[in-house]
Design a protein around this motif. Structure first.
Motif, PDB file in Angstrom:
ATOM      1  N   ASP A 179       0.417  -1.437   0.389  1.00 36.69           N
ATOM      2  CA  ASP A 179       0.135   0.044   0.452  1.00 36.69           C
ATOM      3  C   ASP A 179       1.561   1.388  -0.098  1.00 36.69           C
ATOM      4  N   GLN A 297      -3.803  -4.124  -4.416  1.00 36.47           N
ATOM      5  CA  GLN A 297      -3.051  -1.955  -4.028  1.00 36.47           C
ATOM      6  C   GLN A 297      -4.247  -0.985  -5.215  1.00 36.47           C
ATOM      7  N   LYS A 353      -8.973  -6.207  -1.251  1.00 38.51           N
ATOM      8  CA  LYS A 353      -8.322  -5.107  -1.165  1.00 38.51           C
ATOM      9  C   LYS A 353      -8.060  -4.713   0.342  1.00 38.51           C
ATOM     10  N   LYS A 354      -9.540  -4.437   0.651  1.00 39.77           N
ATOM     11  CA  LYS A 354     -10.067  -4.187   2.161  1.00 39.77           C
ATOM     12  C   LYS A 354      -9.201  -5.127   2.682  1.00 39.77           C
ATOM     13  N   SER A 357      -5.894  -6.349   4.580  1.00 38.09           N
ATOM     14  CA  SER A 357      -4.797  -4.859   5.277  1.00 38.09           C
ATOM     15  C   SER A 357      -3.625  -5.411   5.478  1.00 38.09           C
TER      16      SER A 357
END
Length: 371
Positions: A179, A297, A353-354, A357
């Motif tokens: 990220d 990402q 993507k969430k 993390s």
């Protein structure tokens, strides 16, 4: 909790260093955790390194951190001094990055010199390398035998590990996203910066070019596609690129194949993924892939061969299409992708993507370390 991380760090380049940098940053911002980075003064002797340079060229503030650059991979005296420095820091846990047998003698010796009260956790990117050698398992086992437990990023790596250490205590947790890249730009702007056609269906091959990654299969698959497709190849070749260039020259779509054979700096990563409509991973062999983490990402769906954890990961998350390992199957997968509603894949990529993390990853590691 006091944690030491032994790994390549910035200014070394590549996925292992980027991963360890990001893990350090996540721990550094966690209440109740103190962390220190121990890195290499020499990772690979220059005559053994297949690329152009081992180091990030230019400044990169997103990767920069303070590490103690002490370990020389081929100097046993530095192995002693590295163990001494870690013992002096007196951590509760040392997390040791492992990715290839070349570093196993150094890491295994250091672990044998650490104080018994320090728990040794190996974070394994690959237990057995994709390009196998005679001493791989012997060297790996020399290191693994001194570890108290292990963290792996996919089930295939766990399987490889348990063949060497059957009773290993293992945490399996998926590779988190990278990220630290800038946000996407428009496709038209990215294509203009790269000098590629914005009106094509842009396929991206990204990352180090090595035999097991199957770039030759992808180039050959272009013969089964029409002029509406464009392939962008971006990455440094570890070996001779000429064999790929010959395939490109023989391709009926050679004018639609754009090559950036170089190490890709961070800003260019964003540009490449913004120009692409889909990432293609035509691998012959795989465990997990850091390139997949970049794709999540950058919110770019994927087409991947059904090898290692690649196929299972993409199939279960519905973030792209999974195909068999052949030029014909890859080309059919590419056609199928663009015939479907690609927004569905994009929505699923954003969901992944969430989920992937660094906060979730670090919390899983902390629970495991406290046990």
């Amino acid at each position: 909790m006091k944690i030491a991380i032994l790994s390549p760090f910035y200014p070394y380049r590549g996925g292992i260093a980027s991963f360890s940098n990001r893990l350090y940053q996540e721990f550094q911002g966690t209440e109740g955790v103190e962390v220190s980075a121990f890195s290499f003064s020499l990772l690979y002797p220059s005559f053994l390194f297949p690329g152009k340079t081992q180091y990030v060229e230019g400044e990169n503030s997103s990767l920069s951190l303070q590490s103690e650059r002490i370990l020389n991979s081929v100097n046993p005296l530095s192995w002693l001094s590295t163990a001494k420095a870690i013992n002096k820091y007196n951590p509760d846990v040392v997390i040791v990055a492992y990715w290839m047998p070349f570093v196993a003698p150094a890491l295994g010796t250091i672990c044998r010199l650490l104080d018994n009260k320090i728990k040794i956790i190996s974070l394994i990117h690959n237990a057995i390398p994709h390009e196998k050698g005679f001493f791989d398992k012997i060297f790996a086992k020399y290191f693994f035998e001194k570890c108290d437990s292990f963290i792996v990023l996919s089930e295939p790596v766990k399987d490889d590990l348990e063949k060497l250490i059957p009773q290993a205590k293992v945490l399996v947790t998926p590779h988190p996203i990278y990220d630290h890249y800038k946000e996407r730009i428009s496709k038209s702007e990215a294509c203009k910066l790269l000098g590629v056609n914005v009106d094509k269906k842009n396929l991206l091959f990204f990352g180090l070019i090595r035999d097991y990654k199957g770039l030759d299969l992808l180039i050959e698959s272009m013969s089964y596609l029409d002029d509406s497709y464009q392939l962008i190849i971006a990455g440094e070749c570890y070996g001779d690129f000429q064999k790929y260039q010959q395939l490109i020259d023989q391709s009926p779509l050679k004018d639609n194949i754009k090559v950036f054979e170089q190490y890709i700096p961070d800003d260019m990563v964003t540009t490449l993924f913004s120009a692409a409509d889909v990432l293609v991973l035509p691998y012959r062999d795989a465990t997990q892939s850091g390139v997949v983490a970049v794709s999540y990402q950058m919110e770019l769906p994927m087409i991947a061969t059904n090898v290692g954890a690649l196929g299972e990961t993409i199939s279960m998350s519905a973030t792209g299409i999974v195909v068999e390992v052949s030029p014909e199957a890859i080309s059919e997968g590419i056609k199928s992708y663009f015939e479907n509603d690609t927004q569905v894949y994009l929505d699923n990529v954003q969901t992944e993507k969430k989920r992937l993390s660094w906060l979730n990853f670090a919390q899983s590691l902390q629970l495991f370390l406290r046990e």
